[in-house]
Design a protein around this motif. Structure first.
Motif, PDB file in Angstrom:
ATOM      1  N   ARG A  98       0.755  -1.095   0.043  1.00 19.07           N
ATOM      2  CA  ARG A  98      -0.018   0.064   0.052  1.00 19.07           C
ATOM      3  C   ARG A  98       0.834   1.259   0.244  1.00 19.07           C
ATOM      4  O   ARG A  98       1.832   1.329   0.722  1.00 19.07           O
ATOM      5  N   ALA A  99       0.545   2.331  -0.766  1.00 18.88           N
ATOM      6  CA  ALA A  99       1.433   3.432  -0.904  1.00 18.88           C
ATOM      7  C   ALA A  99       0.988   4.303   0.304  1.00 18.88           C
ATOM      8  O   ALA A  99      -0.160   4.358   0.980  1.00 18.88           O
ATOM      9  N   GLU A 121       1.432   7.753  -4.875  1.00 21.58           N
ATOM     10  CA  GLU A 121       0.855   6.463  -5.643  1.00 21.58           C
ATOM     11  C   GLU A 121       2.140   5.872  -6.115  1.00 21.58           C
ATOM     12  O   GLU A 121       3.202   6.323  -6.177  1.00 21.58           O
ATOM     13  N   ASP A 136       4.726   4.409  -8.333  1.00 27.30           N
ATOM     14  CA  ASP A 136       5.333   4.496  -9.535  1.00 27.30           C
ATOM     15  C   ASP A 136       5.934   3.522 -10.503  1.00 27.30           C
ATOM     16  O   ASP A 136       6.110   3.300 -11.734  1.00 27.30           O
ATOM     17  N   ALA A 152      -4.174  -0.577  -7.294  1.00 30.90           N
ATOM     18  CA  ALA A 152      -4.981   0.321  -7.820  1.00 30.90           C
ATOM     19  C   ALA A 152      -6.146   0.867  -7.073  1.00 30.90           C
ATOM     20  O   ALA A 152      -6.310   2.142  -7.108  1.00 30.90           O
ATOM     21  N   HIS A 171      -7.422   0.931  -3.632  1.00 32.10           N
ATOM     22  CA  HIS A 171      -7.020   0.681  -2.085  1.00 32.10           C
ATOM     23  C   HIS A 171      -8.004   0.008  -1.133  1.00 32.10           C
ATOM     24  O   HIS A 171      -7.681  -0.704  -0.101  1.00 32.10           O
ATOM     25  N   PHE A 224       7.191   5.042  -4.600  1.00 29.68           N
ATOM     26  CA  PHE A 224       5.920   5.765  -4.603  1.00 29.68           C
ATOM     27  C   PHE A 224       6.389   7.454  -5.003  1.00 29.68           C
ATOM     28  O   PHE A 224       7.403   7.762  -4.567  1.00 29.68           O
ATOM     29  N   LEU A 242       1.611  12.405  -5.149  1.00 29.06           N
ATOM     30  CA  LEU A 242       0.357  12.659  -5.778  1.00 29.06           C
ATOM     31  C   LEU A 242       0.724  14.072  -6.337  1.00 29.06           C
ATOM     32  O   LEU A 242       0.966  14.954  -5.995  1.00 29.06           O
TER      33      LEU A 242
END
Length: 614
Positions: free
Chosen positions: A20-21, A26, A28, A50, A52, A125, A128
């Motif tokens: 989980r990011a 998000e 990468d 994609a 969560h 990550f 955003l």
């Protein structure tokens, strides 16, 4: 010593948490290595990343549009390297979405002849919005990328890249940089190689946040050179290893008195050890079957609490050196191939901290912690399975040759839009008379199996299939005629002359009508978490209601206009979908409403272009 020891099974981590990011970030890029792999897990990972909200594996598998969109969004950012010939079998026909994993999964072989055995994730990550430094996460595991419910161990480290090189990461960087060159048969795709190189560059400069009470971490990798690493043993020793050999245990425990040596293994493996090997250890234990659960769920209140899932798969080496305790975790068992000969590719992390903080070997394995799930091993004479082992060895050799045969599959278009699959091998394999080999296109299933006595440069017609069922994956069944022993697994081929419209055909199979198309558009335009909740609530077949029902053209238009104010990603996703579902010559589509196509022509003129990295 803290109340909660590092190896206590109560310290549970869900696999999804590792991937989980962090908040505000998000994914990468992601890289995974594993010995065995099953496609269901590989399909679920992109959807988990994609959406969560996607926590339930079966719920995700039952929602084809979630799998599809997860793959569409993220498969190009994920690279998985696994041992060639160790992708699990799917005899009844695989999900055709496995086609979208063709570039993601690369089969490799260990350069020194052993097993490719490391299990890790390296994730990057980005913030955003794209502004600010990226973050890295490194997870070293004892678990493969499969559904196995055994008790495993994981170490997850978050960090960031610094301006200077971190020498401690050098062994890991060497492993990551080597991965593309280990491919068996089909070369590693250029996209994957570029991503791996970029991740290795960041890893070289990564600085990690250490777990509580850990003062230092060292990494080690075996199997790439003649140099073989193994844990340095101090005044005490604890070994947790499902697989063990006499030579490795004797080497590790030889300098420690039996009263300070502890061994936790699998009963069937311990039974094969020599008595003099067991004598190195004052305590030899196994997982208590009464403490195991079938599905890994927590036990009833009043019992021993959260317990190890079924079976032992964790690996750890614990020792005390001076005033410190060192805990080595990773992929390697206490075996010759992992720790003495260095044939296997393995990865290790050694965490060190003061013994007063991390606890002694005896405390880690005490009845207050891991020990409450253990029982003493009672030696017994194992059943003679030499004939089965000999048969398994014969089949393993055929499996090895097939995995390194560089299989190729040429597509040829036949009448009725069927695709003929012609199989050949760059490296010839002759099947011995003692064995049978059947091979089938994976999506079609074993009902399409063809029995082969040899594979070489001469093409053999495997099947004629609709384009939507064509993938580079083939199922393989080996059978030993003498014992009846069977092995089934999946192999990748190099797929040639594949029609460019294959992905569009797969999309059409899932987005089968205009209603489904509009539902999918709403998924692309919606908030990720909210869309995922509605999507999973709809269940198998992706039948939506409520927010995704028909006759909501006005909100759809509003959502598209709102998307223009963002970074344009949602609109680029729609353009990708419309292009794939439209006839390249006429621009029309059976599943896209004509009025939407007319509307989209207006939006298409103003879709923001994708910003370039860097």
């Amino acid at each position: 010593m803290p109340d909660s020891a590092a190896l206590d099974p109560q310290n549970r981590a869900l696999y999804g948490e590792i991937l989980r990011a962090p908040a505000g970030f998000e994914l990468d890029a992601a890289l995974a290595t594993t010995y065995t792999l099953d496609f269901e897990t590989a399909l679920v990972v992109p959807a988990t990343l994609a959406f969560h909200a996607a926590e339930n594996r079966q719920e995700t598998l039952d929602t084809p549009l979630a799998l599809l969109e997860g793959l569409e969004r993220l498969s190009s950012r994920i690279a998985i390297f696994c041992e060639a010939g160790r992708i699990k079998a799917v005899p009844k026909g695989a999900n055709r979405l496995t086609a979208l994993l063709e570039e993601t999964v690369t089969e490799v072989v260990a350069p020194r002849g052993g097993a490719f055995h490391p299990k890790l994730w390296l994730l990057r990550f980005k913030p955003l919005g794209g502004k600010g430094p990226s973050r890295l996460r490194l997870a070293l595991l004892s678990r493969n990328l499969t559904t196995d419910a055994s008790w495993d161990l994981s170490l997850s480290l978050d960090g960031a890249t610094e301006s200077s090189t971190n020498a401690a990461n050098a062994p890991l960087v060497s492993l990551i940089r080597t991965l593309p060159s280990l491919s068996s048969g089909r070369p590693t795709p250029d996209r994957v190689t570029r991503m791996v190189t970029s991740l290795a560059d960041d890893l070289a400069r990564a600085c990690w946040i250490l777990p509580e009470h850990v003062r230092a971490i060292r990494f080690a990798v075996n199997g790439l050179t003649d140099r073989v690493w193994r844990p340095k043993i101090g005044k005490s020793l604890g070994i947790i290893s499902p697989f063990v050999t006499d030579s490795a245990l004797a080497t590790l425990a030889g300098s420690v008195g039996p009263e300070k040596s502890f061994l936790l293994g699998r009963s069937d493996e311990l039974a094969l050890l020599k008595p003099e090997t067991l004598a190195y250890f004052a305590s030899v234990r196994v997982l208590d079957e009464l403490a195991e659960t079938e599905d890994g769920e927590d036990a009833e209140e009043g019992t021993k609490g959260p317990v190890p899932a079924r079976g032992l798969h964790a690996k750890a080496f614990i020792t005390e050196r001076y005033s410190s305790t060192e805990i080595t975790m990773g992929s390697g068992n206490a075996t010759r191939a992992a720790l003495l000969s260095g044939e296997n590719v393995e990865v290790f992390a050694t965490l060190s901290g003061y013994t007063r903080d991390l606890g002694s070997v005896e405390q880690q394995l005490s009845s207050e912690h891991l020990g409450r799930y253990l029982r003493d091993f009672v030696p017994y004479i194992p059943e003679d399975v030499s004939s089965e082992e000999a048969a398994e060895g014969r089949l393993d050799e055929i499996r090895r040759q097939l995995a390194q045969a560089h299989l190729q599959m040429r597509c040829e278009t036949y009448e009725g839009d069927l695709i003929g699959l012609h199989l050949s091998a760059a490296n010839a394999v002759r099947i011995p008379e003692i064995a049978e080999v059947r091979i089938w296109p994976l999506v079609a299933g074993d009902g399409f199996g063809v029995e082969l006595s040899a594979l070489d440069g001469k093409e053999q017609l495997l099947a004629r299939l609709p384009l939507k069922n064509v993938t580079r994956w083939v199922g393989v069944q080996l059978k030993d005629k003498e014992t009846g022993l069977e092995q089934e697994f999946t192999l990748g081929t190099e797929l040639n002359n594949l029609p460019e419209t294959r992905t569009s055909e797969i999309l059409r199979a899932l987005i089968e009508n205009k209603e489904a198309f509009l539902r999918y558009i709403r998924l692309l335009l919606g908030d990720v978490s909210e869309a995922a909740k509605a999507l999973f609530a709809a269940g198998q077949g992706g039948k939506f209601f409520g927010d995704f029902s028909d006759n909501r053209d006005a909100p759809l238009l509003e959502d598209m206009v709102r998307a223009l104010a963002g970074d344009g990603r949602q609109l680029r996703d729609i353009e990708r979908l419309v292009t794939r579902l439209s006839d390249p010559e006429t621009g029309k589509s059976d599943v896209i409403p004509a009025d939407f196509l007319a509307l989209w022509e207006t939006f298409r003129q103003v879709v923001p272009t994708e910003p370039r990295d860097g």
